[in-house]
Design a protein around this motif. Structure first.
Motif, mmCIF file in Angstrom:
data_model
loop_
_atom_site.group_PDB
_atom_site.id
_atom_site.type_symbol
_atom_site.label_atom_id
_atom_site.label_comp_id
_atom_site.label_asym_id
_atom_site.label_seq_id
_atom_site.Cartn_x
_atom_site.Cartn_y
_atom_site.Cartn_z
ATOM 1 N N TYR A 128 0.810 -1.225 0.000
ATOM 2 C CA TYR A 128 0.000 0.000 0.000
ATOM 3 C C TYR A 128 0.842 1.273 0.000
ATOM 4 O O TYR A 128 0.628 2.161 -0.833
ATOM 5 N N ALA A 129 1.803 1.379 0.920
ATOM 6 C CA ALA A 129 2.559 2.627 1.052
ATOM 7 C C ALA A 129 3.360 2.935 -0.208
ATOM 8 O O ALA A 129 3.319 4.062 -0.726
ATOM 9 N N VAL A 130 4.086 1.950 -0.713
ATOM 10 C CA VAL A 130 4.891 2.176 -1.916
ATOM 11 C C VAL A 130 4.028 2.508 -3.130
ATOM 12 O O VAL A 130 4.288 3.493 -3.838
ATOM 13 N N PRO A 131 2.958 1.729 -3.446
ATOM 14 C CA PRO A 131 2.109 2.109 -4.571
ATOM 15 C C PRO A 131 1.441 3.473 -4.403
ATOM 16 O O PRO A 131 1.294 4.215 -5.376
ATOM 17 N N ALA A 132 1.040 3.825 -3.174
ATOM 18 C CA ALA A 132 0.389 5.117 -2.962
ATOM 19 C C ALA A 132 1.331 6.275 -3.293
ATOM 20 O O ALA A 132 0.934 7.245 -3.959
ATOM 21 N N VAL A 133 2.576 6.183 -2.860
ATOM 22 C CA VAL A 133 3.552 7.241 -3.161
ATOM 23 C C VAL A 133 3.795 7.310 -4.665
ATOM 24 O O VAL A 133 3.866 8.407 -5.242
ATOM 25 N N ALA A 134 3.928 6.161 -5.322
ATOM 26 C CA ALA A 134 4.183 6.149 -6.762
ATOM 27 C C ALA A 134 3.013 6.728 -7.551
ATOM 28 O O ALA A 134 3.213 7.468 -8.522
ATOM 29 N N VAL A 135 1.788 6.409 -7.146
ATOM 30 C CA VAL A 135 0.612 6.941 -7.849
ATOM 31 C C VAL A 135 0.506 8.449 -7.665
ATOM 32 O O VAL A 135 0.200 9.185 -8.618
ATOM 33 N N LEU A 136 0.740 8.941 -6.468
ATOM 34 C CA LEU A 136 0.728 10.389 -6.243
ATOM 35 C C LEU A 136 1.770 11.079 -7.106
ATOM 36 O O LEU A 136 1.516 12.140 -7.692
ATOM 37 N N TYR A 137 2.937 10.498 -7.204
ATOM 38 C CA TYR A 137 4.002 11.071 -8.039
ATOM 39 C C TYR A 137 3.586 11.080 -9.508
ATOM 40 O O TYR A 137 3.791 12.079 -10.214
ATOM 41 N N ALA A 138 2.969 9.977 -9.976
ATOM 42 C CA ALA A 138 2.522 9.916 -11.365
ATOM 43 C C ALA A 138 1.434 10.944 -11.640
ATOM 44 O O ALA A 138 1.428 11.588 -12.700
ATOM 45 N N PHE A 139 0.504 11.136 -10.692
ATOM 46 C CA PHE A 139 -0.552 12.118 -10.886
ATOM 47 C C PHE A 139 0.004 13.532 -10.965
ATOM 48 O O PHE A 139 -0.468 14.358 -11.751
ATOM 49 N N VAL A 140 0.988 13.830 -10.150
ATOM 50 C CA VAL A 140 1.616 15.153 -10.211
ATOM 51 C C VAL A 140 2.237 15.384 -11.581
ATOM 52 O O VAL A 140 2.088 16.460 -12.178
ATOM 53 N N LEU A 141 2.930 14.386 -12.117
ATOM 54 C CA LEU A 141 3.548 14.517 -13.437
ATOM 55 C C LEU A 141 2.501 14.658 -14.534
ATOM 56 O O LEU A 141 2.657 15.456 -15.457
ATOM 57 N N ILE A 142 1.415 13.873 -14.435
ATOM 58 C CA ILE A 142 0.364 13.946 -15.451
ATOM 59 C C ILE A 142 -0.322 15.309 -15.433
ATOM 60 O O ILE A 142 -0.594 15.902 -16.487
ATOM 61 N N LEU A 143 -0.614 15.830 -14.249
ATOM 62 C CA LEU A 143 -1.240 17.150 -14.151
ATOM 63 C C LEU A 143 -0.311 18.227 -14.683
ATOM 64 O O LEU A 143 -0.770 19.205 -15.293
ATOM 65 N N ARG A 144 0.977 18.079 -14.470
ATOM 66 C CA ARG A 144 1.931 19.059 -14.989
ATOM 67 C C ARG A 144 1.930 19.051 -16.509
ATOM 68 O O ARG A 144 2.001 20.114 -17.155
ATOM 69 N N ILE A 145 1.829 17.878 -17.109
ATOM 70 C CA ILE A 145 1.783 17.796 -18.568
ATOM 71 C C ILE A 145 0.506 18.413 -19.103
ATOM 72 O O ILE A 145 0.514 19.124 -20.117
ATOM 73 N N ARG A 146 -0.603 18.204 -18.433
ATOM 74 C CA ARG A 146 -1.878 18.771 -18.893
ATOM 75 C C ARG A 146 -1.861 20.290 -18.850
ATOM 76 O O ARG A 146 -2.448 20.956 -19.691
ATOM 77 N N LYS A 147 -1.174 20.857 -17.857
ATOM 78 C CA LYS A 147 -1.079 22.313 -17.770
ATOM 79 C C LYS A 147 -0.142 22.867 -18.829
ATOM 80 O O LYS A 147 -0.326 23.988 -19.305
ATOM 81 N N GLU A 148 0.881 22.099 -19.197
ATOM 82 C CA GLU A 148 1.865 22.554 -20.166
ATOM 83 C C GLU A 148 1.604 21.860 -21.494
ATOM 84 O O GLU A 148 2.361 20.997 -21.938
#
Length: 334
Positions: A196-216
């Motif tokens: 749980y802990a490792v996948p949760a951190v990885a998913v949050l990191y992926a969402f941050v990157l995806i949102l950054r791409i959508r803004k740019e």
């Protein structure tokens, strides 16, 4: 009854009625799951796997991950009746199982949970790669198939370490090696951190990157090689739903790791409530096996076309009179 055991001599009638109510609610929830959710999940997971594997040429990277999660959902569907028809979940239990069966079911459940969580995590990471670099082969179907193989292998290896703790927790203390490992909290801590802990951190990191791409947004956003935009909604919904359904279960593991077994807690008044919540959280985890294929069926607009092609192919194989279908398939392959 399943939960109404006398854990001290000061039990009151209120505690016993609360225990009875919890047992009735859990029994009803278990039977509803077995009568409604279980057959739906079994059918839709089989359908998801069959439709995609019969259309391998048109499979995309997300399709491979959803097939992987569907296979894990089928394993959960096999585990669910064995657990939900026992006295742990329902008054009207059909059987009791011994420690060996309990450990086997638990390991299958742990392997499935790891596969589901890491497939969801890698889906979000690979989707970011697909959006950032649409013409690379880093998130290709070929690589994704190999990644899914590593997911199952890693899940089995990770569950093996937990298996040692569970096995040693159920055999004689005369064995010196196992007497030093009789700690179920350690097994829960392993699953909590890795599952749980490792996948949760990885998913949050992926969402941050995806949102950054959508803004740019860049000219690459109009690239025809990119995935269908509806896949983004399916990704967001699937990741959120998976974590909503699995978080309560892993939180009970965290409580058990920190506080120890509830039977040894000084205030035993809270034992029925804890036990009830733990069982409900496992029911929610089982429900992911039918929620995910239903979401995939509703939100993936290509699924209906693939299903129709599969049905036509089955009819053609039965009638042997569909040369047009065979020629179309040959054109796609070439």
């Amino acid at each position: 009854m399943w939960i109404c055991i006398v854990y001290n001599e000061t039990d009151t009638s209120v505690d016993f009625r609360l225990c009875q109510d919890y047992g009735l609610i859990l029994s009803i929830l278990s039977l509803v799951y077995l009568l409604v959710c279980f057959p739906l999940g079994l059918c839709y997971n089989v359908l998801l796997v069959a439709v995609n594997l019969s259309n391998k040429v048109s499979m995309t990277m997300p399709d491979v991950y959803f097939v992987n999660m569907a296979i894990a959902g089928l394993v959960l569907s096999l585990v669910a009746p064995a657990e939900l028809l026992s006295s742990t979940f329902t008054r009207w239990h059909a059987w009791e199982y011994n420690n060996e069966v309990y450990i086997t079911l638990l390991i299958l459940f742990n392997i499935s949970s790891l596969v589901v969580m890491y497939s969801t995590t890698l889906l979000s990471l690979d989707y970011y790669i697909e959006r950032a670099l649409p013409r690379t082969y880093m998130s290709s179907v070929y690589n994704t198939k190999h990644v899914c193989g590593f997911i199952w292998g890693g899940a089995v290896l990770t569950s093996f370490s937990s298996l040692l703790f569970y096995v040693c927790n159920h055999i004689s203390t005369k064995m010196v090696e196992c007497s030093k490992m009789q700690n179920k909290e350690a097994a829960d801590a392993i699953m909590m951190f890795i599952g749980y802990a490792v996948p949760a951190v990885a998913v949050l990191y992926a969402f941050v990157l995806i949102l950054r791409i959508r803004k740019e947004s860049t000219p690459l956003d109009q690239d025809s090689a990119r995935l269908d935009p509806s896949i983004h909604r399916l990704l967001l919904a699937s990741v959120c739903v998976q974590f909503v359904l699995w978080t309560p279960y892993y939180m009970t593991l965290l409580v058990h790791t920190v506080a120890g077994a509830p039977g040894y807690i000084s205030n035993a008044h809270y034992f029925p409530t804890y036990y009830f919540l733990r069982c409900v959280s496992k029911l929610l985890a089982f429900s992911s096996s039918f929620v995910m294929p239903l979401m995939y069926r509703q939100m993936n607009k290509n699924f209906s076309n693939k299903l129709q092609r599969l049905l036509r192919r089955l009819n053609c194989s039965r009638d042997q009179s569909c040369p047009h279908e065979h020629s179309t398939v040959q054109q796609v392959v070439t």
